[in-house]
Design a protein around this motif. Sequence first.
Motif, PDB file in Angstrom:
ATOM      1  N   HIS A  71      50.984  43.650  43.219  1.00 16.09           N
ATOM      2  CA  HIS A  71      50.436  43.278  44.524  1.00 16.09           C
ATOM      3  C   HIS A  71      49.930  41.838  44.449  1.00 16.09           C
ATOM      4  CE1 HIS A  71      50.541  47.493  45.802  1.00 16.09           C
ATOM      5  NE2 HIS A  71      50.021  47.808  44.610  1.00 16.09           N
ATOM      6  N   PRO A  72      49.767  41.164  45.596  1.00 17.27           N
ATOM      7  CA  PRO A  72      49.168  39.827  45.601  1.00 17.27           C
ATOM      8  C   PRO A  72      47.810  39.854  44.927  1.00 17.27           C
ATOM      9  CG  PRO A  72      50.082  40.353  47.760  1.00 17.27           C
ATOM     10  CD  PRO A  72      50.148  41.613  46.951  1.00 17.27           C
ATOM     11  N   PHE A  73      47.439  38.750  44.281  1.00 19.82           N
ATOM     12  CA  PHE A  73      46.197  38.763  43.512  1.00 19.82           C
ATOM     13  C   PHE A  73      44.975  39.046  44.375  1.00 19.82           C
ATOM     14  CE2 PHE A  73      42.377  36.738  41.831  1.00 19.82           C
ATOM     15  CZ  PHE A  73      42.250  37.457  40.649  1.00 19.82           C
ATOM     16  N   GLU A  74      44.958  38.540  45.617  1.00 17.19           N
ATOM     17  CA  GLU A  74      43.791  38.775  46.455  1.00 17.19           C
ATOM     18  C   GLU A  74      43.582  40.268  46.724  1.00 17.19           C
ATOM     19  OE1 GLU A  74      47.008  36.988  49.235  1.00 17.19           O
ATOM     20  OE2 GLU A  74      46.351  36.831  47.143  1.00 17.19           O
ATOM     21  N   VAL A  75      44.677  41.038  46.764  1.00 14.80           N
ATOM     22  CA  VAL A  75      44.574  42.495  46.952  1.00 14.80           C
ATOM     23  C   VAL A  75      44.012  43.140  45.689  1.00 14.80           C
ATOM     24  CG1 VAL A  75      45.868  44.617  47.375  1.00 14.80           C
ATOM     25  CG2 VAL A  75      46.470  42.518  48.600  1.00 14.80           C
ATOM     26  N   VAL A  76      44.527  42.717  44.539  1.00 16.08           N
ATOM     27  CA  VAL A  76      44.040  43.241  43.259  1.00 16.08           C
ATOM     28  C   VAL A  76      42.565  42.888  43.075  1.00 16.08           C
ATOM     29  CG1 VAL A  76      44.303  43.108  40.749  1.00 16.08           C
ATOM     30  CG2 VAL A  76      46.336  43.083  42.221  1.00 16.08           C
ATOM     31  N   HIS A  77      42.234  41.641  43.385  1.00 16.13           N
ATOM     32  CA  HIS A  77      40.846  41.183  43.253  1.00 16.13           C
ATOM     33  C   HIS A  77      39.901  42.024  44.111  1.00 16.13           C
ATOM     34  CE1 HIS A  77      37.293  38.588  43.417  1.00 16.13           C
ATOM     35  NE2 HIS A  77      37.361  38.724  44.723  1.00 16.13           N
ATOM     36  N   ASP A  78      40.289  42.269  45.341  1.00 15.99           N
ATOM     37  CA  ASP A  78      39.428  43.019  46.261  1.00 15.99           C
ATOM     38  C   ASP A  78      39.185  44.432  45.742  1.00 15.99           C
ATOM     39  OD1 ASP A  78      37.957  42.980  48.722  1.00 15.99           O
ATOM     40  OD2 ASP A  78      39.471  44.294  49.577  1.00 15.99           O
TER      41      ASP A  78
END
Length: 350
Positions: A49-56
């Motif tokens: 997944h995009p990093f911002e999704v993983v980060h969240d």
Amino acid sequence: MEILDNHHQALLLKRTISVKTLQDSDVRPLSVLEDTLNYLCNLLDSTEHPFEVVHDFIFDRMRSIRQDLSMQNISCSRVVSMYERMVKFHIISQHKLRRCSGSNISSLSYLNMEQLTKALATLFNLYEANRTTASIFKNEAEFFSFYVLLHLDSKTQGTVAFFYIVVVFIKDCELQLNIRCLLRDHFVCTISLNIVLFDLQGETLSLWFRRVPSHIMKSTEMNFARKILRYFKLGFYKKFIHTTESESSYLQYCIIEPSINEVRSLAISCVNHGGYKPQPFPLVTLSKLLMMKEWDVASFCKDSGLQTSVDEEGNSCLPTKQTTLIHPKGGLHKYYPLESERFERFSVEL
């Protein structure tokens, strides 16, 4: 990606920080929290997944881990290690979020930085709670240096309260040129180069230094952080960039990185204002000074409102004394990597 057994995975997904009502039975024991943190840290390098999704996803669940630890008032060395890992997550996330695009990246970065500061404060308290005579945790000095380096951000320095006019004799040519340009950029007039305006900022940090144990203050990591902060405030752009490349750890670099563009902008301003107009400044020389690829230097100059040219021998140059130099509000948002084989190796190893 290796996944924990179904029981631990269920515990991971059972609760996030958004849960409003929390029962005693919902609070997870330390061993489960450690396994959950291990699981979350392994997700950091996920490319599904995009990093911002993983980060969240990780961000929310790490906050719930800290909540559980706080409710149980656990402060042993195992918790110290967990907080160190969570601080690392926020630092690396901030580094990766700068390379993401999207409407919510700014808010994610802000919240991440907020939690980084809170996690560091808790970690320092845990160090003190576990301290014995002349003891020191293996990574303690480096984590203290992170707090110092976070003060590189000019937006955290607050508004200017006082200026003192000090008469000094300036021998350093780089400092002399920097002062000329900075005073000009801030519309300050001086009678001669012997009059310098010193901004008295960082009182809060100075008070914080007094509470730091002496063995931490004398450490290599803290000496580096204080040196970098000094170079930044004095405008020693070459020393700032090259010392960062040669001495910083990867995590220290992740914190310093946003300030590198700011220091490069100062360098470009100094070269533009202080250069000799009939002799354009070679981009190849500027690329070595700023530790950038030559085509990145040309792009950086363009972003700063400056035009480059090509001389008779086909070499790219920066004509000086241009009046079109701009300092974008909020700084340059485009990422220009530091040209360093050392950091390329770090990023692969990490």
